[in-house]
Design an enzyme around this catalytic site. Structure first.
Site, PDB file in Angstrom:
ATOM      1  N   LYS A  27     -29.880 -25.338  38.747  1.00 44.72           N
ATOM      2  CA  LYS A  27     -30.414 -26.048  39.713  1.00 44.72           C
ATOM      3  C   LYS A  27     -30.446 -27.241  38.120  1.00 44.72           C
ATOM      4  CE  LYS A  27     -32.869 -23.625  43.484  1.00 44.72           C
ATOM      5  NZ  LYS A  27     -33.556 -23.407  44.068  1.00 44.72           N
ATOM      6  N   THR A  28     -29.030 -27.946  38.378  1.00 48.56           N
ATOM      7  CA  THR A  28     -28.859 -28.766  36.791  1.00 48.56           C
ATOM      8  C   THR A  28     -28.770 -30.471  37.673  1.00 48.56           C
ATOM      9  OG1 THR A  28     -27.447 -28.066  36.128  1.00 48.56           O
ATOM     10  CG2 THR A  28     -29.239 -27.812  35.172  1.00 48.56           C
TER      11      THR A  28
END
Length: 291
Positions: free
Chosen positions: A140-141
């Site tokens: 989750k970047t």
């Protein structure tokens, strides 16, 4: 800690160049005003944090002809003290170049240091509870900024988890629904991933975990369990399959610094946290030209 810069891929400096291109797509009007007189600017840290992003900060100013001298090492924890600001580094170069690099460098440093600070806090929580498992980040970047965020996770002392879709095969609910079963999904994944890639399967119950283990999954992700629930399920799985199948157990789903402690069971090998890179407070820095 030792420098992590040598981990960076060959293209990372191009990404730094793209930040400068984005911030000055045409004319540098403010730079015209201040000119090329040699100046010194000081980088101040204005909040408690862990310093991360040093190679990227250096490269911003290297590409525009400035020199950076650091008073702290990457990975150091710092506090601004009674003055509200701590001198972290000195940057020397033409006035217009200092201002050209200021905002891209500070934006990156603030986010990278915020991620490292959150990661370090989770690492300390693990140590306080004498848990032997791994704290891990997630995928989750921020698109286009992943290399910095994964790097900052490492500086903070946690596992970066998989870097991208090509790093490991993670089969989540959508993969399973699309193929009809966990067994089908694992079989298809193994047919293309071969022996070199680990396969992780998201499971919502002990029965799903049993199916994944029988199918040959390497990592079982127990998703959205509560603390007692994950402990009981993990203990059952480790006992049931002892000596028959080898696997790791990962806990995930809504974990935070505030609620993670009950999940630190000796039967759980990994806890992954989206909050390391999502919703993390940035660390405030400023760059001030000496006058």
């Amino acid at each position: 800690m030792s420098s992590l810069e040598h981990l960076l891929p060959t293209n990372w400096k191009k990404q730094v160049a793209s930040w400068l291109d984005e911030d000055t797509p045409t004319f540098d009007y403010g730079g015209f005003v201040v000119g090329d007189e040699e100046k010194v600017a000081y980088l101040f840290g204005k909040a408690n944090g862990v310093l991360a992003g040093v190679p990227f900060f250096n490269e911003v100013f290297n590409q525009i002809g400035c020199k950076v001298e650091w008073y702290l090492k990457e990975g150091d924890e710092f506090e601004p003290g009674p003055t509200g600001r701590l001198k972290v580094a000195k940057v020397t170069g033409p006035a217009r170049k200092l201002l050209l690099g200021e905002r891209p460098a500070l934006n990156m440093l603030a986010r990278a240091s915020g991620i490292a600070t959150r990661a370090r806090a989770l690492l300390k929580l693990k140590q306080e509870h004498k848990w032997d498992g791994l704290i891990a980040a997630t995928r989750k970047t921020t698109p286009g900024f992943r290399i910095v965020e994964k790097y900052a996770s490492l500086v903070g002392g946690v596992d970066p988890h998989r870097m991208d879709l090509s790093s490991m095969i993670m089969l989540k609910d959508n993969h399973i629904w699309a193929t009809g079963s966990i067994t089908n999904a694992v079989k298809q994944a193994r047919s293309v991933g071969g022996f070199a890639l680990k396969i992780e399967v998201e499971c919502r119950s002990e029965a799903e975990a049993d199916e994944a283990i029988l199918a040959g999954a390497d990592i079982i992700m127990l998703d959205n369990f509560d603390g007692p629930g994950i402990h009981a399920c993990a203990a059952n799985l480790k006992s049931k399959w002892a000596g028959k199948h080898r696997f790791l157990i990962e806990g995930s789903g809504g974990l935070t610094l505030e609620n993670a402690a009950p999940f630190m069971s000796r039967e759980v090998d990994i806890l992954s946290f989206g909050c390391i890179t999502q919703g993390v407070p940035h660390i405030d820095f400023s760059l001030k030209v000496d006058h």
